[in-house]
Design a protein around this motif. Structure first.
Motif, PDB file in Angstrom:
ATOM      1  N   LYS A 260       0.806  -1.230   0.000  1.00 29.01           N
ATOM      2  CA  LYS A 260       0.000   0.000   0.000  1.00 29.01           C
ATOM      3  C   LYS A 260       0.830   1.268   0.000  1.00 29.01           C
ATOM      4  CE  LYS A 260      -3.964   2.164   2.226  1.00 29.01           C
ATOM      5  NZ  LYS A 260      -5.049   2.017   3.217  1.00 29.01           N
ATOM      6  N   PHE A 261       1.920   1.300   0.781  1.00 30.10           N
ATOM      7  CA  PHE A 261       2.736   2.506   0.919  1.00 30.10           C
ATOM      8  C   PHE A 261       4.086   2.324   0.242  1.00 30.10           C
ATOM      9  CE2 PHE A 261      -0.038   3.122   4.693  1.00 30.10           C
ATOM     10  CZ  PHE A 261      -0.535   4.375   4.359  1.00 30.10           C
ATOM     11  N   ALA A 262       4.505   3.362  -0.477  1.00 35.02           N
ATOM     12  CA  ALA A 262       5.851   3.411  -1.051  1.00 35.02           C
ATOM     13  C   ALA A 262       6.676   4.379  -0.216  1.00 35.02           C
ATOM     14  CB  ALA A 262       5.802   3.877  -2.503  1.00 35.02           C
ATOM     15  N   LEU A 263       7.725   3.899   0.412  1.00 35.35           N
ATOM     16  CA  LEU A 263       8.597   4.778   1.191  1.00 35.35           C
ATOM     17  C   LEU A 263       9.236   5.785   0.246  1.00 35.35           C
ATOM     18  CD1 LEU A 263      10.223   2.134   3.545  1.00 35.35           C
ATOM     19  CD2 LEU A 263       8.335   3.696   4.037  1.00 35.35           C
ATOM     20  N   PHE A 280      -1.149  11.516  10.143  1.00 35.97           N
ATOM     21  CA  PHE A 280      -1.171  10.056  10.107  1.00 35.97           C
ATOM     22  C   PHE A 280      -0.571   9.539  11.404  1.00 35.97           C
ATOM     23  CE2 PHE A 280       2.790  11.210   7.880  1.00 35.97           C
ATOM     24  CZ  PHE A 280       3.734  10.491   8.598  1.00 35.97           C
ATOM     25  N   THR A 281      -1.027   8.377  11.816  1.00 34.84           N
ATOM     26  CA  THR A 281      -0.504   7.734  13.015  1.00 34.84           C
ATOM     27  C   THR A 281       0.721   6.911  12.633  1.00 34.84           C
ATOM     28  OG1 THR A 281      -2.723   7.571  13.945  1.00 34.84           O
ATOM     29  CG2 THR A 281      -1.029   6.177  14.921  1.00 34.84           C
ATOM     30  N   ALA A 282       1.787   7.079  13.371  1.00 38.33           N
ATOM     31  CA  ALA A 282       3.006   6.292  13.164  1.00 38.33           C
ATOM     32  C   ALA A 282       3.351   5.589  14.470  1.00 38.33           C
ATOM     33  CB  ALA A 282       4.161   7.172  12.721  1.00 38.33           C
ATOM     34  N   SER A 283       3.655   4.298  14.379  1.00 37.06           N
ATOM     35  CA  SER A 283       4.072   3.570  15.573  1.00 37.06           C
ATOM     36  C   SER A 283       5.158   2.573  15.221  1.00 37.06           C
ATOM     37  CB  SER A 283       2.888   2.843  16.220  1.00 37.06           C
ATOM     38  OG  SER A 283       2.412   1.803  15.394  1.00 37.06           O
ATOM     39  N   MET A 284       6.035   2.323  16.181  1.00 40.06           N
ATOM     40  CA  MET A 284       7.103   1.347  16.049  1.00 40.06           C
ATOM     41  C   MET A 284       7.088   0.453  17.291  1.00 40.06           C
ATOM     42  SD  MET A 284      10.137   3.747  14.413  1.00 40.06           S
ATOM     43  CE  MET A 284       9.632   5.266  15.238  1.00 40.06           C
ATOM     44  N   SER A 285       7.069  -0.859  17.083  1.00 35.22           N
ATOM     45  CA  SER A 285       6.959  -1.805  18.190  1.00 35.22           C
ATOM     46  C   SER A 285       7.994  -2.906  18.060  1.00 35.22           C
ATOM     47  CB  SER A 285       5.562  -2.439  18.213  1.00 35.22           C
ATOM     48  OG  SER A 285       4.568  -1.473  18.393  1.00 35.22           O
ATOM     49  N   LEU A 286       8.566  -3.289  19.196  1.00 33.56           N
ATOM     50  CA  LEU A 286       9.596  -4.330  19.224  1.00 33.56           C
ATOM     51  C   LEU A 286       8.982  -5.695  19.462  1.00 33.56           C
ATOM     52  CD1 LEU A 286      12.652  -5.114  19.333  1.00 33.56           C
ATOM     53  CD2 LEU A 286      12.500  -4.773  21.818  1.00 33.56           C
ATOM     54  N   HIS A 300      -1.676   0.678   9.204  1.00 34.68           N
ATOM     55  CA  HIS A 300      -1.327  -0.286   8.167  1.00 34.68           C
ATOM     56  C   HIS A 300       0.138  -0.684   8.348  1.00 34.68           C
ATOM     57  CE1 HIS A 300      -1.954  -2.212   4.232  1.00 34.68           C
ATOM     58  NE2 HIS A 300      -0.686  -1.939   4.027  1.00 34.68           N
ATOM     59  N   VAL A 301       0.386  -1.988   8.472  1.00 38.62           N
ATOM     60  CA  VAL A 301       1.752  -2.478   8.688  1.00 38.62           C
ATOM     61  C   VAL A 301       2.578  -2.267   7.425  1.00 38.62           C
ATOM     62  CG1 VAL A 301       3.174  -4.489   9.199  1.00 38.62           C
ATOM     63  CG2 VAL A 301       0.994  -4.172  10.385  1.00 38.62           C
ATOM     64  N   VAL A 302       3.713  -1.557   7.552  1.00 34.85           N
ATOM     65  CA  VAL A 302       4.580  -1.258   6.410  1.00 34.85           C
ATOM     66  C   VAL A 302       5.706  -2.280   6.287  1.00 34.85           C
ATOM     67  CG1 VAL A 302       6.101   0.457   5.345  1.00 34.85           C
ATOM     68  CG2 VAL A 302       4.039   1.188   6.570  1.00 34.85           C
TER      69      VAL A 302
END
Length: 412
Positions: A260-263, A280-286, A300-302
């Motif tokens: 869906k997304f192109a960096l 837009f919501t941005a999140s990073m999870s370990l 949406h998972v990138v």
């Protein structure tokens, strides 16, 4: 003498077009532009190649030669309460301009094609898409005190980095396993051709001069993309931006799973003063099981940064930053850059004028999603770019505003 000058000019031209410089560019283009199974011509001029997900750039990295791709995260950041500053009339961006012209099939990922002109804009093909090296001196103290460390302006950046000016909200801890915010989207005015301006989240770990970082947000970066559009971006490094890491997929490392997304793709629409605001919501999870850091944009998972890229971050992060950054050879100089940050307005202008991060959250060893207990504001150049952690009422959650015009009467 005339013949000598003519020969010298022709030799220089030959060397540029056919010599080592051109060969280096050819090699870089071959490494970056993988064979496409489908090509999409975006209405904004970008070319998006749909490449085989198993033949993407990430797997050129030595640490990922035998890597088994993960198609979905085993851990997610989780839901959060929405507390948009204007009671919810802001709108989340969920697509990019290129997607109006087509989509990539299952089993591929969309990658923005790099042109020869893109690489020619940098001093060396090897530095294309890379930030200049820097230090975060407070990281050493944060590790020593296991996060129980009082941040001051002197401790955050000493010595101050060349070419970079930040306005950020900082959380220091010892075991951050995730971070998130809603990032207000703008197109900052007057971004100079040699500069870039970003709004982003950083997760940091390690030591001051060889810190590790993963980053996500939006940026205007003419030197990389050749225009002044607002674009989605990621970044990573293992050694303080020295040799490792890059923007987006401009080197191997980040594993993309999304169609869906192109960096590096342009974002539209963007916010305008006193009108509707976009974010837009941005999140990073370990994933603590394997050390992978998963990135989510707009729910949406990138994709993810594999834990094998890192030493410290594969266990946890020591610090989280929310805010903005301006890179320019003319920061901290009397003739300061005119490149603005955020919306280009001061943080004190607040909603619908200044750029913001809201719904600021972290996840720690408790695995609870929470507002950080201790936060500090910091700006490298407060007369050029400012910060304001603001509450509308004493009961409401703070929202972090940041940005500024760059060169002005207080920042000559």
């Amino acid at each position: 003498m005339r013949l000598f000058l003519v020969f010298a000019i022709l030799f220089g031209f030959y060397s540029e077009v056919y010599g080592k410089g051109s060969l280096d560019i050819d090699m870089k283009l071959k490494a970056l532009n993988k064979p496409a199974l489908k090509t999409i011509k975006s209405e904004d001029g970008d070319i998006i190649d749909c490449i085989d997900i198993y033949k993407q750039h990430a797997f050129d990295h030595p640490a990922l030669r035998n890597h088994k791709i993960q198609m979905k995260p085993r851990v997610e950041f989780g839901a959060m309460k929405t507390t948009i500053p204007n009671n919810g009339s802001d709108e989340q961006i969920t697509s990019q301009i290129w997607s109006k012209s087509g989509d990539c099939p299952t089993g591929t990922i969309p990658v923005r094609r790099v042109s020869r002109e893109d690489i020619r804009r940098v001093s060396s093909p090897s530095r294309f898409g890379k930030k200049p090296p820097r230090k975060y001196s407070f990281l050493d103290n944060a590790l020593q005190h296991k996060g129980n460390f009082n941040i001051t302006a002197e401790r955050v950046n000493r010595p101050r980095p060349m070419f970079i000016s930040e306005a950020v909200l900082i959380a220091l801890g010892y075991n951050y396993l995730g971070a998130q915010s809603d990032i207000n989207v703008w197109n900052p005015p007057r971004v100079q051709a040699s500069d870039y301006s970003s709004s982003q989240i950083w997760l940091l770990g390690g030591l001051s001069d060889t810190f590790e970082s993963i980053e996500a947000g939006w940026a205007v970066n003419p030197s990389v993309f050749g225009d002044s559009r607002t674009r989605l971006f990621t970044y990573w490094t293992k050694d303080g931006y020295d040799q490792t890491g890059c923007f987006n997929l401009l080197c191997s490392g980040f594993v993309q799973t999304s169609t869906k997304f192109a960096l590096g793709g342009a974002i539209e629409p963007v916010s305008t003063p006193s009108q509707k605001q976009y974010y837009f919501t941005a999140s990073m999870s370990l994933d603590t099981g394997n050390g992978d850091w998963w990135l989510v944009y707009a729910n949406h998972v990138v994709g993810y940064w594999p834990g094998s890229l890192f030493s410290y971050l594969k266990h946890s992060a020591t610090a989280v930053h929310w805010g903005g950054e301006v890179h320019s050879p003319n920061v901290r100089k009397k003739q300061h850059t005119r490149t603005s940050m955020g919306s280009g307005q001061w943080a004190s202008y607040l909603w619908a004028q200044a750029s913001y991060h809201t719904n600021i959250r972290i996840k720690d060893n408790s695995l609870q999603i929470k507002y950080p207990e201790y936060l500090s504001e910091y700006a490298d150049e407060y007369n050029c770019y400012s910060t304001k952690l603001h509450r509308r009422t004493y009961k409401s959650e703070p929202h972090f505003y940041f940005g500024g015009p760059g060169q002005n009467s207080r920042c000559p």
